[in-house]
Design an enzyme around this catalytic site. Structure first.
Site, PDB file in Angstrom:
ATOM      1  N   GLY A  11       0.827  -1.220   0.000  1.00 47.05           N
ATOM      2  CA  GLY A  11       0.000   0.000   0.000  1.00 47.05           C
ATOM      3  C   GLY A  11       0.854   1.261   0.000  1.00 47.05           C
ATOM      4  O   GLY A  11       0.450   2.295   0.521  1.00 47.05           O
ATOM      5  N   ASN A  85       1.423  -2.483   5.432  1.00 47.53           N
ATOM      6  CA  ASN A  85       0.616  -1.271   5.612  1.00 47.53           C
ATOM      7  C   ASN A  85      -0.717  -1.310   4.854  1.00 47.53           C
ATOM      8  O   ASN A  85      -1.680  -0.678   5.273  1.00 47.53           O
ATOM      9  CB  ASN A  85       1.458  -0.067   5.153  1.00 47.53           C
ATOM     10  CG  ASN A  85       0.607   1.157   4.894  1.00 47.53           C
ATOM     11  OD1 ASN A  85       0.215   1.877   5.813  1.00 47.53           O
ATOM     12  ND2 ASN A  85       0.274   1.398   3.623  1.00 47.53           N
ATOM     13  N   SER A 137      -4.522  -0.080  14.548  1.00 46.66           N
ATOM     14  CA  SER A 137      -5.464   1.050  14.509  1.00 46.66           C
ATOM     15  C   SER A 137      -5.994   1.319  15.908  1.00 46.66           C
ATOM     16  O   SER A 137      -5.921   0.460  16.791  1.00 46.66           O
ATOM     17  CB  SER A 137      -6.629   0.658  13.590  1.00 46.66           C
ATOM     18  OG  SER A 137      -7.761   1.439  13.843  1.00 46.66           O
ATOM     19  N   TYR A 150     -13.138  -4.455  10.212  1.00 47.09           N
ATOM     20  CA  TYR A 150     -11.877  -3.725  10.352  1.00 47.09           C
ATOM     21  C   TYR A 150     -11.313  -3.939  11.762  1.00 47.09           C
ATOM     22  O   TYR A 150     -10.121  -4.216  11.941  1.00 47.09           O
ATOM     23  CB  TYR A 150     -12.143  -2.246  10.079  1.00 47.09           C
ATOM     24  CG  TYR A 150     -10.920  -1.366  10.067  1.00 47.09           C
ATOM     25  CD1 TYR A 150     -10.070  -1.355   8.976  1.00 47.09           C
ATOM     26  CD2 TYR A 150     -10.628  -0.521  11.140  1.00 47.09           C
ATOM     27  CE1 TYR A 150      -8.956  -0.523   8.947  1.00 47.09           C
ATOM     28  CE2 TYR A 150      -9.526   0.308  11.129  1.00 47.09           C
ATOM     29  CZ  TYR A 150      -8.692   0.305  10.027  1.00 47.09           C
ATOM     30  OH  TYR A 150      -7.582   1.129  10.011  1.00 47.09           O
ATOM     31  N   ALA A 152     -11.967  -6.414  13.831  1.00 48.21           N
ATOM     32  CA  ALA A 152     -11.518  -7.815  13.974  1.00 48.21           C
ATOM     33  C   ALA A 152     -10.130  -7.976  13.354  1.00 48.21           C
ATOM     34  O   ALA A 152      -9.234  -8.582  13.950  1.00 48.21           O
ATOM     35  CB  ALA A 152     -12.521  -8.749  13.295  1.00 48.21           C
ATOM     36  N   LYS A 154      -7.761  -5.666  12.685  1.00 43.42           N
ATOM     37  CA  LYS A 154      -6.679  -4.901  13.321  1.00 43.42           C
ATOM     38  C   LYS A 154      -6.359  -5.419  14.731  1.00 43.42           C
ATOM     39  O   LYS A 154      -5.214  -5.334  15.186  1.00 43.42           O
ATOM     40  CB  LYS A 154      -7.048  -3.411  13.360  1.00 43.42           C
ATOM     41  CG  LYS A 154      -7.102  -2.770  11.968  1.00 43.42           C
ATOM     42  CD  LYS A 154      -5.757  -2.858  11.247  1.00 43.42           C
ATOM     43  CE  LYS A 154      -5.736  -2.109   9.940  1.00 43.42           C
ATOM     44  NZ  LYS A 154      -4.457  -2.168   9.244  1.00 43.42           N
ATOM     45  N   ILE A 183      -5.319   9.775  11.138  1.00 42.64           N
ATOM     46  CA  ILE A 183      -4.309  10.405  10.280  1.00 42.64           C
ATOM     47  C   ILE A 183      -4.994  10.874   9.003  1.00 42.64           C
ATOM     48  O   ILE A 183      -5.801  10.122   8.429  1.00 42.64           O
ATOM     49  CB  ILE A 183      -3.204   9.376   9.921  1.00 42.64           C
ATOM     50  CG1 ILE A 183      -2.664   8.653  11.169  1.00 42.64           C
ATOM     51  CG2 ILE A 183      -2.085  10.035   9.125  1.00 42.64           C
ATOM     52  CD1 ILE A 183      -1.942   9.503  12.178  1.00 42.64           C
TER      53      ILE A 183
HETATM   54  P1  NDP Z   1      -5.130   4.507   1.915  1.00 42.72           P
HETATM   55  O1  NDP Z   1      -6.484   4.067   1.456  1.00 42.72           O
HETATM   56  O2  NDP Z   1      -4.580   5.795   1.449  1.00 42.72           O
HETATM   57  O3  NDP Z   1      -4.041   3.386   1.572  1.00 42.72           O
HETATM   58  C1  NDP Z   1      -4.287   2.030   1.570  1.00 42.72           C
HETATM   59  C2  NDP Z   1      -3.355   1.402   0.563  1.00 42.72           C
HETATM   60  O4  NDP Z   1      -3.537  -0.021   0.567  1.00 42.72           O
HETATM   61  C3  NDP Z   1      -3.612   1.876  -0.864  1.00 42.72           C
HETATM   62  O5  NDP Z   1      -2.384   2.321  -1.434  1.00 42.72           O
HETATM   63  C4  NDP Z   1      -4.143   0.645  -1.577  1.00 42.72           C
HETATM   64  O6  NDP Z   1      -3.701   0.630  -2.921  1.00 42.72           O
HETATM   65  C5  NDP Z   1      -3.529  -0.493  -0.765  1.00 42.72           C
HETATM   66  N1  NDP Z   1      -4.343  -1.713  -0.861  1.00 42.72           N
HETATM   67  C6  NDP Z   1      -5.603  -1.893  -0.423  1.00 42.72           C
HETATM   68  N2  NDP Z   1      -6.040  -3.113  -0.754  1.00 42.72           N
HETATM   69  C7  NDP Z   1      -5.012  -3.732  -1.407  1.00 42.72           C
HETATM   70  C8  NDP Z   1      -4.851  -5.011  -2.022  1.00 42.72           C
HETATM   71  N3  NDP Z   1      -5.827  -5.922  -2.025  1.00 42.72           N
HETATM   72  N4  NDP Z   1      -3.665  -5.289  -2.614  1.00 42.72           N
HETATM   73  C9  NDP Z   1      -2.675  -4.369  -2.644  1.00 42.72           C
HETATM   74  N5  NDP Z   1      -2.764  -3.148  -2.080  1.00 42.72           N
HETATM   75  C10 NDP Z   1      -3.934  -2.838  -1.483  1.00 42.72           C
HETATM   76  O7  NDP Z   1      -5.224   4.412   3.506  1.00 42.72           O
HETATM   77  P2  NDP Z   1      -4.232   4.868   4.680  1.00 42.72           P
HETATM   78  O8  NDP Z   1      -2.942   5.353   4.158  1.00 42.72           O
HETATM   79  O9  NDP Z   1      -5.033   5.719   5.566  1.00 42.72           O
HETATM   80  O10 NDP Z   1      -4.039   3.467   5.418  1.00 42.72           O
HETATM   81  C11 NDP Z   1      -2.824   2.743   5.475  1.00 42.72           C
HETATM   82  C12 NDP Z   1      -2.874   1.771   6.649  1.00 42.72           C
HETATM   83  O11 NDP Z   1      -2.976   2.504   7.854  1.00 42.72           O
HETATM   84  C13 NDP Z   1      -4.066   0.824   6.610  1.00 42.72           C
HETATM   85  O12 NDP Z   1      -3.676  -0.445   7.067  1.00 42.72           O
HETATM   86  C14 NDP Z   1      -5.036   1.452   7.581  1.00 42.72           C
HETATM   87  O13 NDP Z   1      -5.918   0.520   8.136  1.00 42.72           O
HETATM   88  C15 NDP Z   1      -4.073   2.014   8.611  1.00 42.72           C
HETATM   89  N6  NDP Z   1      -4.621   3.069   9.441  1.00 42.72           N
HETATM   90  C16 NDP Z   1      -5.006   4.280   8.909  1.00 42.72           C
HETATM   91  C17 NDP Z   1      -5.493   5.273   9.738  1.00 42.72           C
HETATM   92  C18 NDP Z   1      -5.895   6.634   9.236  1.00 42.72           C
HETATM   93  O14 NDP Z   1      -6.401   7.420  10.034  1.00 42.72           O
HETATM   94  N7  NDP Z   1      -5.699   6.965   7.986  1.00 42.72           N
HETATM   95  C19 NDP Z   1      -5.656   5.046  11.168  1.00 42.72           C
HETATM   96  C20 NDP Z   1      -5.221   3.748  11.612  1.00 42.72           C
HETATM   97  C21 NDP Z   1      -4.730   2.816  10.771  1.00 42.72           C
HETATM   98  P3  NDP Z   1      -4.655   0.151  -4.147  1.00 42.72           P
HETATM   99  O15 NDP Z   1      -6.015   0.699  -3.881  1.00 42.72           O
HETATM  100  O16 NDP Z   1      -3.980   0.702  -5.355  1.00 42.72           O
HETATM  101  O17 NDP Z   1      -4.604  -1.338  -4.115  1.00 42.72           O
END
Ligand code: NDP
Length: 247
Positions: A11, A85, A137, A150, A152, A154, A183
């Site tokens: 990600g 991530n 999270s 989500y 479950a 995390k 964030i």
């Molecule tokens: P984003 O939606 O910006 O990023 C998530 C990334 O995961 C994307 O780049 C997406 O790319 C990739 N992704 C999702 N599904 C798949 C898949 N099946 N295969 C490959 N890549 C995948 O979210 P955030 O940056 O906010 O989140 C990043 C992490 O941080 C996550 O795990 C989230 O749960 C965690 N988090 C975020 C918080 C926040 O407040 N933002 C708080 C707590 C935790 P693509 O769609 O191109 O596949």
């Protein structure tokens, strides 16, 4: 001279992952970013430059994960760092969530983390060296409504971090988890922007009083993969402006 390090950031083309990849590439860590959306990967590559290698791959395709890691080893060499991530969220009433939706979130946020970690660890063990960071999270620190799958996924990530740390640290691999607070990214915008009550609730229990930036998580990740953190393993570190202990 220190050998060139190689990292995988799942990600890594957006949000928190992109910020982590940026902090790694700025520190001359060659960084493979993984995601599904090729356009997003290409624009991240453009931003991050020569130290960034984008790979388009759907992490829910578990059967292909071993081949993905074989491909990376063959083309880029030894993997020093893995940041799990990538993740998805869904805000929906408990009774409305279908089995398919629940499974899809578990598959993306949890099973893929297990599969990719297993394949990477098989290689790290050979050199008795490696660092893994998982991302959990606030949903695993306290109860948040309408995010059942989500939560479950995390909560399991935190347990898995500890189980991996006790089993793998004696083999030279450190495993830690960052628990980000709220964030500013696309994901949190979806959850908060049309829901002022939820946003106020979040800010009301965040002692620092504002949402975090992806960079706040990135600087923590950089610390955790560095030698400055060489005695840290099995930790779940909230980076949350105090949200997890807020009143
Ligand atoms: P984003 O939606 O910006 O990023 C998530 C990334 O995961 C994307 O780049 C997406 O790319 C990739 N992704 C999702 N599904 C798949 C898949 N099946 N295969 C490959 N890549 C995948 O979210 P955030 O940056 O906010 O989140 C990043 C992490 O941080 C996550 O795990 C989230 O749960 C965690 N988090 C975020 C918080 C926040 O407040 N933002 C708080 C707590 C935790 P693509 O769609 O191109 O596949």
């Amino acid at each position: 001279m220190k050998k060139q390090q190689l990292a995988i950031v799942t990600g890594g083309a957006s949000g928190i992952g992109l910020a982590i990849a940026e902090s790694f590439t700025k520190n001359k860590i060659r960084t493979i970013i993984i995601g599904r959306d090729k356009k997003k990967l290409q624009s991240a590559k453009k931003k991050l430059g020569n130290y960034c290698e984008p790979i388009s791959f759907d992490l829910t395709n578990l059967k292909e994960v071993p081949n993905l890691i074989k491909y990376i080893i063959k083309n880029f060499g030894y993997i020093d760092i893995l940041v799990n991530n990538a993740g998805i969220n869904q805000k929906k009433e408990f009774t409305e969530v279908t089995d398919e939706e629940f499974s899809n979130i578990i598959q993306t946020n949890l099973q893929s983390v297990f599969s990719i970690s297993r394949e990477v660890v098989k290689k790290m063990i050979l050199k008795k060296n490696g660092v893994i960071i998982n991302i959990s999270s606030m949903a695993s620190q306290y109860g948040i409504p309408k995010v059942i799958a989500y939560t479950a996924s995390k909560s399991a990530i935190e347990g898995m971090t500890r189980a991996m740390a006790v089993e793998l640290s004696p083999k030279g691999i450190r495993i830690n988890c960052i628990a980000p607070g709220f964030i500013e990214t696309e994901m949190s915008a979806k959850a908060l922007n049309n829901d002022p009550e939820r946003k106020n609730k979040v800010l009301g229990r965040t002692p620092l009083g504002y949402l975090g930036e992806p960079k706040d998580i990135a600087t923590t990740a950089l610390f955790l993969v560095s030698d400055a953190a060489k005695y840290i393993t099995g930790a779940v570190l909230p980076v949350d402006g105090g949200n997890s202990i807020g009143f």
